[in-house]
Design a protein around this motif. Structure first.
Motif, PDB file in Angstrom:
ATOM      1  N   THR A 270     -14.769  -7.965 -19.433  1.00 51.02           N
ATOM      2  CA  THR A 270     -15.245  -8.470 -18.143  1.00 51.02           C
ATOM      3  C   THR A 270     -16.005  -7.388 -17.397  1.00 51.02           C
ATOM      4  O   THR A 270     -15.651  -6.226 -17.457  1.00 51.02           O
ATOM      5  CB  THR A 270     -14.106  -8.986 -17.246  1.00 51.02           C
ATOM      6  N   CYS A 271     -17.080  -7.796 -16.703  1.00 48.09           N
ATOM      7  CA  CYS A 271     -17.750  -6.856 -15.784  1.00 48.09           C
ATOM      8  C   CYS A 271     -18.303  -7.602 -14.590  1.00 48.09           C
ATOM      9  O   CYS A 271     -18.949  -7.028 -13.739  1.00 48.09           O
ATOM     10  CB  CYS A 271     -18.862  -6.082 -16.476  1.00 48.09           C
ATOM     11  N   GLY A 272     -18.040  -8.910 -14.492  1.00 41.88           N
ATOM     12  CA  GLY A 272     -18.597  -9.738 -13.424  1.00 41.88           C
ATOM     13  C   GLY A 272     -18.241  -9.232 -12.047  1.00 41.88           C
ATOM     14  O   GLY A 272     -17.360  -8.401 -11.859  1.00 41.88           O
ATOM     15  N   CYS A 273     -18.911  -9.773 -11.043  1.00 45.25           N
ATOM     16  CA  CYS A 273     -18.761  -9.274  -9.682  1.00 45.25           C
ATOM     17  C   CYS A 273     -17.332  -9.418  -9.167  1.00 45.25           C
ATOM     18  O   CYS A 273     -16.833  -8.552  -8.481  1.00 45.25           O
ATOM     19  CB  CYS A 273     -19.732 -10.020  -8.771  1.00 45.25           C
ATOM     20  N   ALA A 311     -20.181  -9.123 -19.442  1.00 49.56           N
ATOM     21  CA  ALA A 311     -20.473 -10.147 -18.445  1.00 49.56           C
ATOM     22  C   ALA A 311     -20.253 -11.491 -19.128  1.00 49.56           C
ATOM     23  O   ALA A 311     -21.035 -11.897 -19.982  1.00 49.56           O
ATOM     24  CB  ALA A 311     -21.913 -10.010 -17.941  1.00 49.56           C
ATOM     25  N   ARG A 312     -19.187 -12.194 -18.748  1.00 46.84           N
ATOM     26  CA  ARG A 312     -18.674 -13.269 -19.587  1.00 46.84           C
ATOM     27  C   ARG A 312     -18.856 -14.673 -19.003  1.00 46.84           C
ATOM     28  O   ARG A 312     -18.162 -15.607 -19.404  1.00 46.84           O
ATOM     29  CB  ARG A 312     -17.185 -13.028 -19.853  1.00 46.84           C
ATOM     30  N   ASP A 313     -19.780 -14.842 -18.087  1.00 45.69           N
ATOM     31  CA  ASP A 313     -19.947 -16.147 -17.446  1.00 45.69           C
ATOM     32  C   ASP A 313     -20.964 -17.044 -18.133  1.00 45.69           C
ATOM     33  O   ASP A 313     -21.414 -18.035 -17.561  1.00 45.69           O
ATOM     34  CB  ASP A 313     -20.309 -15.968 -15.965  1.00 45.69           C
ATOM     35  N   GLY A 314     -21.376 -16.699 -19.346  1.00 43.20           N
ATOM     36  CA  GLY A 314     -22.199 -17.616 -20.132  1.00 43.20           C
ATOM     37  C   GLY A 314     -23.691 -17.408 -19.987  1.00 43.20           C
ATOM     38  O   GLY A 314     -24.164 -16.433 -19.394  1.00 43.20           O
ATOM     39  N   ALA A 315     -24.445 -18.356 -20.556  1.00 42.20           N
ATOM     40  CA  ALA A 315     -25.913 -18.271 -20.568  1.00 42.20           C
ATOM     41  C   ALA A 315     -26.465 -18.880 -19.291  1.00 42.20           C
ATOM     42  O   ALA A 315     -26.995 -19.994 -19.272  1.00 42.20           O
ATOM     43  CB  ALA A 315     -26.459 -18.994 -21.796  1.00 42.20           C
ATOM     44  N   CYS A 316     -26.314 -18.150 -18.197  1.00 46.26           N
ATOM     45  CA  CYS A 316     -26.775 -18.632 -16.889  1.00 46.26           C
ATOM     46  C   CYS A 316     -27.338 -17.460 -16.099  1.00 46.26           C
ATOM     47  O   CYS A 316     -27.080 -16.296 -16.403  1.00 46.26           O
ATOM     48  CB  CYS A 316     -25.632 -19.305 -16.125  1.00 46.26           C
ATOM     49  N   TRP A 317     -28.105 -17.786 -15.075  1.00 44.36           N
ATOM     50  CA  TRP A 317     -28.768 -16.747 -14.290  1.00 44.36           C
ATOM     51  C   TRP A 317     -27.773 -15.849 -13.557  1.00 44.36           C
ATOM     52  O   TRP A 317     -27.972 -14.643 -13.439  1.00 44.36           O
ATOM     53  CB  TRP A 317     -29.738 -17.404 -13.308  1.00 44.36           C
ATOM     54  N   TYR A 318     -26.670 -16.434 -13.059  1.00 45.36           N
ATOM     55  CA  TYR A 318     -25.642 -15.628 -12.394  1.00 45.36           C
ATOM     56  C   TYR A 318     -25.158 -14.518 -13.329  1.00 45.36           C
ATOM     57  O   TYR A 318     -24.987 -13.369 -12.934  1.00 45.36           O
ATOM     58  CB  TYR A 318     -24.473 -16.520 -11.968  1.00 45.36           C
ATOM     59  N   GLU A 333     -20.019 -18.501 -24.846  1.00 47.81           N
ATOM     60  CA  GLU A 333     -19.028 -19.194 -25.650  1.00 47.81           C
ATOM     61  C   GLU A 333     -19.587 -20.562 -26.022  1.00 47.81           C
ATOM     62  O   GLU A 333     -20.201 -21.233 -25.183  1.00 47.81           O
ATOM     63  CB  GLU A 333     -17.728 -19.362 -24.860  1.00 47.81           C
ATOM     64  N   TRP A 334     -19.373 -20.999 -27.270  1.00 46.10           N
ATOM     65  CA  TRP A 334     -19.910 -22.300 -27.644  1.00 46.10           C
ATOM     66  C   TRP A 334     -19.205 -22.919 -28.841  1.00 46.10           C
ATOM     67  O   TRP A 334     -18.492 -22.252 -29.586  1.00 46.10           O
ATOM     68  CB  TRP A 334     -21.420 -22.232 -27.906  1.00 46.10           C
ATOM     69  N   ALA A 335     -19.411 -24.225 -28.967  1.00 47.23           N
ATOM     70  CA  ALA A 335     -18.925 -25.006 -30.091  1.00 47.23           C
ATOM     71  C   ALA A 335     -19.999 -26.065 -30.365  1.00 47.23           C
ATOM     72  O   ALA A 335     -21.096 -26.016 -29.779  1.00 47.23           O
ATOM     73  CB  ALA A 335     -17.582 -25.655 -29.764  1.00 47.23           C
ATOM     74  N   VAL A 336     -19.706 -27.026 -31.239  1.00 51.09           N
ATOM     75  CA  VAL A 336     -20.684 -28.086 -31.500  1.00 51.09           C
ATOM     76  C   VAL A 336     -20.182 -29.450 -31.021  1.00 51.09           C
ATOM     77  O   VAL A 336     -20.921 -30.430 -31.052  1.00 51.09           O
ATOM     78  CB  VAL A 336     -21.073 -28.180 -32.988  1.00 51.09           C
ATOM     79  N   ARG A 337     -18.907 -29.521 -30.558  1.00 49.51           N
ATOM     80  CA  ARG A 337     -18.372 -30.751 -29.981  1.00 49.51           C
ATOM     81  C   ARG A 337     -17.877 -30.454 -28.574  1.00 49.51           C
ATOM     82  O   ARG A 337     -17.354 -29.375 -28.312  1.00 49.51           O
ATOM     83  CB  ARG A 337     -17.231 -31.301 -30.842  1.00 49.51           C
TER      84      ARG A 337
END
Length: 405
Positions: A270-273, A311-318, A333-337
């Protein structure tokens, strides 16, 4: 403290001095020079590939079952390989995976047992094929593992390996996808238990930085009549897991990580704000004491350039903003379902490519430097300065990110 000195920078420098001079922590640049696994991780996109889990526990609360059975299959090993092929074609050249839920009964399934590899996902042969195919793409294929969780219902549960509370019972730490779980006392584990498992994982073809989850737990006293000990032994046991992983795989990452684990590890998840603070429910009494306007990143400043902060909040601008602001490593993080994790769609791949280009190819060098200054204006605007002179400003209301003007 000297007059007019920035109190945030002062506290961070004192902590950093202790970490480097007293505890002997090397910089990431030094570690990368001696470990190819650290060098790869520093310029890689970390991705948690979520394969499967039983449909109960805190993580699964509120999730609708995708099939009548208990086991939820989110992504087979073959489907994960297909996703990695798409990411390679999109131009994401370096990925370090944390394959999650690969073990029997999926995520948190039967710790301390892991095997056999879950047949409903492709079994051992499918797992080996995924590892091989990912490596052929130039990726480091690794797993999410856990040595601190002991599921009470698991066939391999042994109360002598658990922390025992004041009442003589295993200390219960939570209810996850594997059911009620006790916390392990690593120093009580049989000789070779941790290393033996890691060597077995290595024999499946895994390479790259190993990841051990669940190391953010409070340090506990163990009242076991034979294997017990104080909080210092609790810390020593967890550090032993991290150090063993570094011995076997060349590098180790962990979850939040209290100071001893953070010093031992090359990466913290983690390194988020204020990631952990956002997990507090508004109704909890502790939430009334949290003043986010005055939170300062002493930890990020002290550890910058010494350990990779995710930074673990995903593929987003934040997440991009947080990653550049604090010199972090991006994770998605991802899956196919659909279910617990986002689905890997073409739109998400495009977002991952953009994240990769900004946080790694353009500003990835920042993780190699110390954060020497921090300013905050109200709740939304933060500014960091790095030891190479780079200044980053992020406005989380306007959603703007500025680097060196």
């Amino acid at each position: 403290m000297p007059a007019k000195q920035d109190p945030v920078a002062f506290c961070a420098r004192r902590l950093r001095k202790h970490i480097v001079e007293d505890l002997g922590k090397k910089t990431l640049v030094e570690r990368a020079g001696e470990s190819p696994e650290v060098a790869y991780m520093m310029d890689a996109y970390i991705m948690k590939l979520f394969h499967g889990a039983e449909n109960h526990g805190h993580m699964m609360d509120g999730q609708m079952p995708l099939n009548p059975g208990s086991f939820q299959k989110y992504m087979t090993f073959a489907e994960a390989t297909a996703g990695l092929v798409k990411l390679k074609k999109a131009g994401v050249d370096r990925i370090l995976t944390q394959c999650t839920g690969w073990n029997a009964r999926g995520h948190d399934g039967m710790y301390p047992m892991r095997f056999p590899i879950e047949e409903r996902l492709g079994g051992e042969s499918g797992f080996r094929n995924m590892v091989r195919s990912g490596q052929d793409l130039g990726y480091a294929i690794q797993v999410h593992d856990n040595f601190m969780m002991l599921n009470l219902a698991a066939p391999g549960f042994d109360r002598d390996h658990a922390i025992i509370d004041l009442h003589g019972e295993p200390l219960i730490h939570g209810r996850w996808a594997g059911g009620l779980e006790a916390s392990a006392w690593p120093l009580a584990l049989p000789p070779g238990h941790v290393e033996g498992h890691m060597r077995k994982m290595q024999s499946l073809g895994l390479k790259g930085m190993f990841y051990v989850d669940y190391m953010q737990q409070p340090l506990e006293v163990n009242y076991h009549p034979k294997n017990g000990g104080p909080r210092g032994d609790c810390a020593a046991g967890q550090v032993l897991i991290v150090e063993t992983a570094k011995e076997v795989f060349g590098s180790c990452g962990t979850e939040f990580g209290f100071l001893p684990c953070a010093v031992a590890a090359d990466h913290i998840s983690t390194c988020g704000c204020s990631f952990h603070l956002r997990m507090c429910e508004p109704s909890w009494p502790i939430s009334a004491l949290i003043d986010e306007e005055h939170i300062v990143p002493v930890w990020q400043m002290a550890m910058s350039g010494l350990v990779a902060l995710e930074a673990r909040d995903g593929a987003c601008w934040y997440n991009v903003m947080c990653c550049v602001l604090f010199g972090g490593v991006p994770r998605d993080e991802w899956a196919v379902r659909p279910g617990v994790m986002p689905v890997l769609t073409d739109a998400r791949i495009a977002a991952q490519k953009a994240t990769y280009d900004i946080t790694i190819k353009k500003f990835g060098h920042l993780k190699r430097h110390e954060i020497t200054g921090f300013k905050k204006s109200g709740k939304s605007v933060m500014e960091t300065e790095f030891s190479d002179g780079t200044v980053v400003m992020a406005d989380f209301v306007e959603n703007t990110l500025t680097v060196n003007g």
